[in-house]
Design a protein around this motif. Sequence first.
Motif, PDB file in Angstrom:
ATOM      1  N   PHE A  21       0.839  -1.197   0.000  1.00  0.00           N
ATOM      2  CA  PHE A  21       0.000   0.000   0.000  1.00  0.00           C
ATOM      3  C   PHE A  21       0.874   1.246   0.000  1.00  0.00           C
ATOM      4  N   LYS A  22       0.425   2.251  -0.724  1.00  0.00           N
ATOM      5  CA  LYS A  22       1.153   3.521  -0.766  1.00  0.00           C
ATOM      6  C   LYS A  22       0.997   4.211   0.584  1.00  0.00           C
ATOM      7  N   GLU A  23       2.101   4.524   1.204  1.00  0.00           N
ATOM      8  CA  GLU A  23       2.065   5.082   2.555  1.00  0.00           C
ATOM      9  C   GLU A  23       1.946   6.608   2.533  1.00  0.00           C
ATOM     10  N   GLY A  24       1.318   7.136   3.574  1.00  0.00           N
ATOM     11  CA  GLY A  24       1.203   8.578   3.729  1.00  0.00           C
ATOM     12  C   GLY A  24       0.015   9.216   3.048  1.00  0.00           C
ATOM     13  N   VAL A  25      -0.837   8.392   2.431  1.00  0.00           N
ATOM     14  CA  VAL A  25      -2.015   8.947   1.749  1.00  0.00           C
ATOM     15  C   VAL A  25      -3.269   8.231   2.227  1.00  0.00           C
ATOM     16  N   TYR A  26      -4.409   8.920   2.110  1.00  0.00           N
ATOM     17  CA  TYR A  26      -5.707   8.288   2.265  1.00  0.00           C
ATOM     18  C   TYR A  26      -6.159   7.788   0.891  1.00  0.00           C
ATOM     19  N   HIS A  27      -7.235   7.045   0.875  1.00  0.00           N
ATOM     20  CA  HIS A  27      -7.755   6.442  -0.355  1.00  0.00           C
ATOM     21  C   HIS A  27      -6.738   5.495  -0.983  1.00  0.00           C
ATOM     22  N   GLU A  28      -5.913   4.881  -0.131  1.00  0.00           N
ATOM     23  CA  GLU A  28      -4.924   3.931  -0.633  1.00  0.00           C
ATOM     24  C   GLU A  28      -5.559   2.726  -1.324  1.00  0.00           C
ATOM     25  N   ASP A  29      -6.781   2.377  -0.935  1.00  0.00           N
ATOM     26  CA  ASP A  29      -7.448   1.227  -1.552  1.00  0.00           C
ATOM     27  C   ASP A  29      -7.776   1.482  -3.017  1.00  0.00           C
ATOM     28  N   GLU A  30      -8.082   2.740  -3.358  1.00  0.00           N
ATOM     29  CA  GLU A  30      -8.405   3.076  -4.742  1.00  0.00           C
ATOM     30  C   GLU A  30      -7.204   2.878  -5.667  1.00  0.00           C
ATOM     31  N   LEU A  31      -6.009   2.853  -5.098  1.00  0.00           N
ATOM     32  CA  LEU A  31      -4.803   2.565  -5.868  1.00  0.00           C
ATOM     33  C   LEU A  31      -4.464   1.075  -5.794  1.00  0.00           C
ATOM     34  N   TRP A  32      -4.512   0.519  -4.590  1.00  0.00           N
ATOM     35  CA  TRP A  32      -4.141  -0.879  -4.376  1.00  0.00           C
ATOM     36  C   TRP A  32      -5.014  -1.842  -5.182  1.00  0.00           C
ATOM     37  N   THR A  33      -6.333  -1.677  -5.101  1.00  0.00           N
ATOM     38  CA  THR A  33      -7.234  -2.672  -5.675  1.00  0.00           C
ATOM     39  C   THR A  33      -7.117  -2.792  -7.191  1.00  0.00           C
ATOM     40  N   PRO A  34      -7.153  -1.698  -7.963  1.00  0.00           N
ATOM     41  CA  PRO A  34      -6.999  -1.859  -9.417  1.00  0.00           C
ATOM     42  C   PRO A  34      -5.658  -2.477  -9.803  1.00  0.00           C
ATOM     43  N   ILE A  35      -4.586  -2.079  -9.122  1.00  0.00           N
ATOM     44  CA  ILE A  35      -3.273  -2.619  -9.467  1.00  0.00           C
ATOM     45  C   ILE A  35      -3.186  -4.095  -9.089  1.00  0.00           C
ATOM     46  N   MET A  36      -3.683  -4.442  -7.912  1.00  0.00           N
ATOM     47  CA  MET A  36      -3.696  -5.848  -7.512  1.00  0.00           C
ATOM     48  C   MET A  36      -4.473  -6.684  -8.522  1.00  0.00           C
ATOM     49  N   LEU A  37      -5.651  -6.198  -8.912  1.00  0.00           N
ATOM     50  CA  LEU A  37      -6.466  -6.944  -9.868  1.00  0.00           C
ATOM     51  C   LEU A  37      -5.776  -7.080 -11.224  1.00  0.00           C
ATOM     52  N   SER A  38      -5.015  -6.070 -11.618  1.00  0.00           N
ATOM     53  CA  SER A  38      -4.359  -6.118 -12.932  1.00  0.00           C
ATOM     54  C   SER A  38      -3.345  -7.249 -13.027  1.00  0.00           C
ATOM     55  N   TYR A  39      -2.838  -7.720 -11.888  1.00  0.00           N
ATOM     56  CA  TYR A  39      -1.877  -8.814 -11.873  1.00  0.00           C
ATOM     57  C   TYR A  39      -2.534 -10.185 -11.729  1.00  0.00           C
ATOM     58  N   ALA A  40      -3.777 -10.225 -11.321  1.00  0.00           N
ATOM     59  CA  ALA A  40      -4.446 -11.490 -11.026  1.00  0.00           C
ATOM     60  C   ALA A  40      -4.858 -12.207 -12.311  1.00  0.00           C
ATOM     61  N   LYS A  41      -4.531 -13.486 -12.393  1.00  0.00           N
ATOM     62  CA  LYS A  41      -4.920 -14.283 -13.554  1.00  0.00           C
ATOM     63  C   LYS A  41      -6.336 -14.839 -13.406  1.00  0.00           C
ATOM     64  N   SER A  42      -6.825 -14.916 -12.165  1.00  0.00           N
ATOM     65  CA  SER A  42      -8.162 -15.486 -11.978  1.00  0.00           C
ATOM     66  C   SER A  42      -8.841 -14.853 -10.769  1.00  0.00           C
ATOM     67  N   VAL A  43     -10.040 -14.323 -11.002  1.00  0.00           N
ATOM     68  CA  VAL A  43     -10.853 -13.705  -9.948  1.00  0.00           C
ATOM     69  C   VAL A  43     -12.229 -14.362  -9.978  1.00  0.00           C
ATOM     70  N   TYR A  44     -12.694 -14.742  -8.802  1.00  0.00           N
ATOM     71  CA  TYR A  44     -14.045 -15.297  -8.702  1.00  0.00           C
ATOM     72  C   TYR A  44     -14.911 -14.325  -7.917  1.00  0.00           C
ATOM     73  N   ASP A  45     -16.060 -13.962  -8.520  1.00  0.00           N
ATOM     74  CA  ASP A  45     -16.999 -13.067  -7.860  1.00  0.00           C
ATOM     75  C   ASP A  45     -17.970 -13.897  -7.040  1.00  0.00           C
ATOM     76  N   LEU A  46     -17.765 -13.910  -5.726  1.00  0.00           N
ATOM     77  CA  LEU A  46     -18.545 -14.743  -4.823  1.00  0.00           C
ATOM     78  C   LEU A  46     -19.761 -13.966  -4.322  1.00  0.00           C
ATOM     79  N   LYS A  47     -20.923 -14.457  -4.616  1.00  0.00           N
ATOM     80  CA  LYS A  47     -22.166 -13.775  -4.233  1.00  0.00           C
ATOM     81  C   LYS A  47     -22.459 -14.046  -2.752  1.00  0.00           C
ATOM     82  N   PHE A  48     -21.703 -13.378  -1.901  1.00  0.00           N
ATOM     83  CA  PHE A  48     -21.762 -13.645  -0.463  1.00  0.00           C
ATOM     84  C   PHE A  48     -21.455 -12.352   0.291  1.00  0.00           C
ATOM     85  N   TYR A  49     -22.393 -11.911   1.112  1.00  0.00           N
ATOM     86  CA  TYR A  49     -22.181 -10.741   1.963  1.00  0.00           C
ATOM     87  C   TYR A  49     -21.522 -11.217   3.258  1.00  0.00           C
TER      88      TYR A  49
END
Length: 312
Positions: free
Chosen positions: A176-204
């Motif tokens: 995570f980028k340190e020293g900033v808020y909204h770090e998730d808005e950066l982390w999540t797209p970049i993390m997903l861009s590296y993932a070869k497989s994502v499963y959308d689990l319909k579970f709250y």
Amino acid sequence: MKFSIIIPIYNAEPYLCECIDSVLHQTYDDYELLLINDGSTDASYDICLNYELQNTKVKAYSKCNEGLSATRNFGLDRAKGDYILFLDSDDYIEKESLEIFSKKIQETGAEVIAAYAYHFENNRKKKSRSFLKIDDSILLNGIDFFRESLYQDNLRACAPFYVTNRKLIEKNHLRFKEGVYHEDELWTPIMLSYAKSVYDLKFYFYNYRISNEQSITRDPTKKQKRATDRMIISKELSIYFSKFKDKKYNCFFDNIAAQYMYAVYDGNLLDGGFKVDRKFPLKHAKSRKYIGKSLIFAFSPKIACLLRKYKG
């Protein structure tokens, strides 16, 4: 399969036991729980130490106050599990969460499981998002999952809503980028861009507290920093996604333009003497909708903000 649950903690005394107990009461027991005290001034660390004494799955750490990103990174550096789950210290998870995640990972082999959250206040729950319209029988690569989420206007940027393979994180040196808020808005797209497989689990599974006024996302004294940091995140995403030239990824750039304009509006930055790059959204917008908004913003950010306020 072992999970590492990372809980960053800062002055969370009123909610911490509920959070920790939601992990310790899981119906699946192959996990480690990393409690990381980020310089709390209340009794949070004492609570952590007490849990560590009572349960060998719990590991309590304490460090000087550095913020959420640095604390999550501290946890990642020490995690040993096969999959990582982040949990904020004022929230909690459903008791069957790890069992369901384990079964679905074994069924699909997915590197990332994306699931859903309730918002809750005074024990009243509300679903924060409707389910994505993705067939339950398929896996998407991460970049297509991100694109589909944007097209359906259903992006879950919050890092705790994803269960992520630790090898994926370590192989790609993700932190995570340190020293900033909204770090998730950066982390999540970049993390997903590296993932070869994502499963959308319909579970709250995740219960997100909206009544904690001390939360970073709701503290009014941090509003301008949240906004300026969102602008920083927009520019970093712009650099990262510049390599995606295909038109099918145009929604990434619409999202970047939207985030920048929203930051100016939400943080009232025009009244604070902040330097605003009025042409930044126009340089990135791709669709007619966002080109139109960006043209207004380029002409007059003030008018664009007034229009948004009127719409709201």
